[in-house]
Structures are given as C-alpha cells and as structure tokens.
Design a protein around this motif. Sequence first.
Motif, short mmCIF file in Angstrom:
data_model
loop_
_atom_site.label_atom_id
_atom_site.label_comp_id
_atom_site.label_asym_id
_atom_site.label_seq_id
_atom_site.Cartn_x
_atom_site.Cartn_y
_atom_site.Cartn_z
N GLN A 1 0.78 4.49 -3.33
CA GLN A 1 0.83 6.00 -2.92
C GLN A 1 1.35 6.36 -3.19
OE1 GLN A 1 0.63 6.73 1.33
NE2 GLN A 1 -0.59 8.23 0.44
N LYS B 1 -5.67 11.09 -2.07
CA LYS B 1 -5.84 10.59 -0.79
C LYS B 1 -7.06 9.30 -0.65
CE LYS B 1 -5.29 12.31 3.74
NZ LYS B 1 -7.11 11.60 3.94
N ASP B 2 -7.56 10.34 -1.18
CA ASP B 2 -9.11 9.16 -0.33
C ASP B 2 -9.18 8.22 -1.34
OD1 ASP B 2 -10.26 11.86 0.25
OD2 ASP B 2 -11.68 12.35 -1.39
N HIS C 1 -6.64 6.09 -1.79
CA HIS C 1 -6.43 5.12 -0.86
C HIS C 1 -6.48 5.25 0.01
CE1 HIS C 1 -2.61 5.17 1.96
NE2 HIS C 1 -2.33 4.09 1.59
N ASP C 2 -6.78 6.01 0.88
CA ASP C 2 -7.75 5.66 2.37
C ASP C 2 -9.22 4.46 2.07
OD1 ASP C 2 -6.21 7.74 3.71
OD2 ASP C 2 -8.13 8.84 3.64
N LEU C 3 -9.78 4.00 0.86
CA LEU C 3 -10.90 3.16 0.44
C LEU C 3 -10.00 2.43 1.03
CD1 LEU C 3 -13.95 2.99 0.00
CD2 LEU C 3 -13.15 3.59 -3.06
N GLN D 1 -7.95 13.56 -4.42
CA GLN D 1 -8.60 11.99 -4.50
C GLN D 1 -7.79 11.55 -4.44
OE1 GLN D 1 -9.40 14.30 -9.01
NE2 GLN D 1 -11.64 13.72 -8.68
N MET E 1 1.00 -1.22 0.15
CA MET E 1 -0.06 -0.31 -0.15
C MET E 1 0.90 0.95 -0.41
SD MET E 1 -3.27 -1.13 -0.28
CE MET E 1 -3.91 0.69 0.09
N ARG F 1 -7.58 0.78 1.55
CA ARG F 1 -7.64 0.27 3.23
C ARG F 1 -8.21 0.31 3.82
NH1 ARG F 1 -2.42 1.48 5.89
NH2 ARG F 1 -1.44 2.57 4.24
N HIS F 2 -8.97 0.49 3.59
CA HIS F 2 -10.28 0.30 4.08
C HIS F 2 -10.90 -0.98 4.05
CE1 HIS F 2 -14.64 0.67 5.66
NE2 HIS F 2 -14.28 0.74 6.14
N GLU F 3 -11.32 -1.37 2.63
CA GLU F 3 -11.63 -2.45 2.03
C GLU F 3 -10.48 -3.15 2.43
OE1 GLU F 3 -14.20 -2.80 0.90
OE2 GLU F 3 -14.51 -0.83 0.93
#
Length: 359
Positions: free
Chosen positions: A111, A131-132, A134-136, A129, A107, A138-140
Amino acid sequence: MLTILGNWVHRYFSDEEAVLLAILLVSSLLIVLTMGAVLAPMIASCIIAFLMQGLVQHLKALKIPHVVAVSIAFLVLVGFLVLAFLVILPGLWYQLKNLFAEFPRMMGEWQQLLLVLPERYPSLISEAQVKDLHDLMRHELGELGQGIVTFSIANVPVLMAVLVYLVLVPILVFFFLKDSQTILTWCASFLPRKRPVMSKIWAEMNLQIANYVRGKVIEIIIVAVASYITFALMGVNYALLLALAVGLSVVIPYIGAAVVTIPVAMIGFFQWGWGNELFWLMFAYGVIQALDGNILVPLLFSEAVNLHPVAIILSVLVFGGLWGFWGVFFAIPLATFTKAIFNAWPLADEAAQLSSQEP
C-alpha cells in the motif's frame, strides 16, 4: 445439404476401423467425464505405470528379470511417496503458514508503494483507485485464507480418500507394471486383427507421448531441485514454495515461466526491497530458465513434439478448462494424440491402401 453431409460421412467413416475408433474415442471421453472421480485411482495408476515403464525397460536392458525390475520401480515409487509426505509436504505447509502470517506486513508495504504512484502520476491514477485496488486485494486474500481453513475442516472425508489412494494406487501400479503385456494383449483381443490406423496411432503415441511425459516429469524435478538449492543458498524466504512453483511452471510452455516470475520478484522485493540482492535473485532465476530452455529441454526431449505454438496454447486452454491441473499437464500429449488421430484417420480413397499394408 444431405448430399454434402453424406459425402462427408462417406469420406471419413467409410472404413470400419474409422467407425470403431470413433466409438472408442467417444466412449472413453464419456467414461472420463461421467465416472472420472470414481475411476481416479485406476486412471492415476495407469498414468504412473506408463511413466515408470521406461525405468522398467532400462532395468530389463541390464539383464535384470522382469519381476525384479518391476519391484525396483515399485520401491522407487514408494520411496518418493514417503519422501513427499514426510519431508516435502510438511515443509511446504510450514512455509505456506508463515507466508499467510506475513501477508499483513506485505500488504502494508504494498500500500505504501502504491500511494507513491498518485503523487508521481496524478493524471494516470488517483488515491481512490489505489485504495480500491488495495481493498480488493485484501478481500481476495481474505477469501483465499478462509477457503483454505474451510477446506481443511470440511473436507476430512476427501483427506481420508487420499489416504486410501496412497495405499491403493501403488498396488495398482505394481500390477500394471508386472502384467502390462498381458493386459495389452487382452485389450487387443477385442479389436480387429487388421488395425493399421490404430497401430499407426499407437506407434506415434509410444514414440512421442511417452518420451514427452517422462521427460516432463524429470524436467520438473530437476528445475525444482536446482531452484530450491539456488534460493536456499541465497537465503530467499519461502525457498521451497518458490522452487515448487518454478518446477511446475515448466508444465505450461510460453506462459508458466512468465507467470512465476511475479511471485519470485515479489518475495524478493518484500524481503530485500530495491537492492543488489533482488537483482541477483532475478539474475539467478533467469539463468535457471535459460539453462532449462537451451540445455535441459533439448537433452530430455530428443523426439521433439512438432506442434505450432498456437496449437500448444490452445490445447492448454481447452484441456486445462476440462480437467484442471492434469489437463494442463497432459495438454501437449493430448494435442499430439489428437494430431496423430487426424494424420492417421483413413479417408475413403486411402482405406484400401491402408488395409493392404497390414500383414
């Protein structure tokens, strides 16, 4: 409106065999949908016995007695199960555990790669965008890992049921193979003596669906083994996981190979980056897919399934949505079965002719 409906019913259900066939189809569908979990061992045993019937017939063609041929097929099944649970599954679990442990590093590299995009294409994508996204991701991935841990802890009864099935299913397969003719004769005793439509459907099923399903299993094994040998010789990480994914990808025509290309390319990229090794990996993967499509498939499927690509994709979506992986696996046989029913269904002006053809 009633006249139109009456004419339609008369056209398609004027023959008593058509009515009986419709009742059998609806009843079978209801049983599978309502009692599929309870009858899972029986259904799985029927499918496996259906797959292994070809091996029994080949052994009997060599003048081997029926009971001995069934016993040899049964030993082959038990040997495969032992190999899967003592060798393949532990290896898969070990590689899967290592893959999840390596996700944070992957990850981070992903990134860094994404952050280059806003610098090069600021008008198309921004850092926010990236960052969003990447966060999505990581959350999934976190949800996926948590789901695996929850499954392993909360589904101990399911795992115990699997162990029971491992004993029950081989026994049922043995008796289905040994007494297949007796069981078919008993089932046929409940049907009308004159059944030209059912005979026609059964003949097409036995010719196309049996060959297709058996050939597909052989194709999965050959492609998976060839992929594992290739990936292992090239030193690819998680070779067993990728080989299993490539083997199972042949289940879904036109889609599977394209989808599996993504994890193969990603594992190669995170291992080697942009280099010659990644190029040779994708080249080897392309050669495997080309050999499968142009050599292996024509050899295994001598009786080609005559379905339009749109019908194949539609059947994958419909049956996959109903029954998950097994619906996807049997999508083409089920579509062929559906086509055979439509082709053989007696119409009002054909019922008499079909009946006269039955001795």
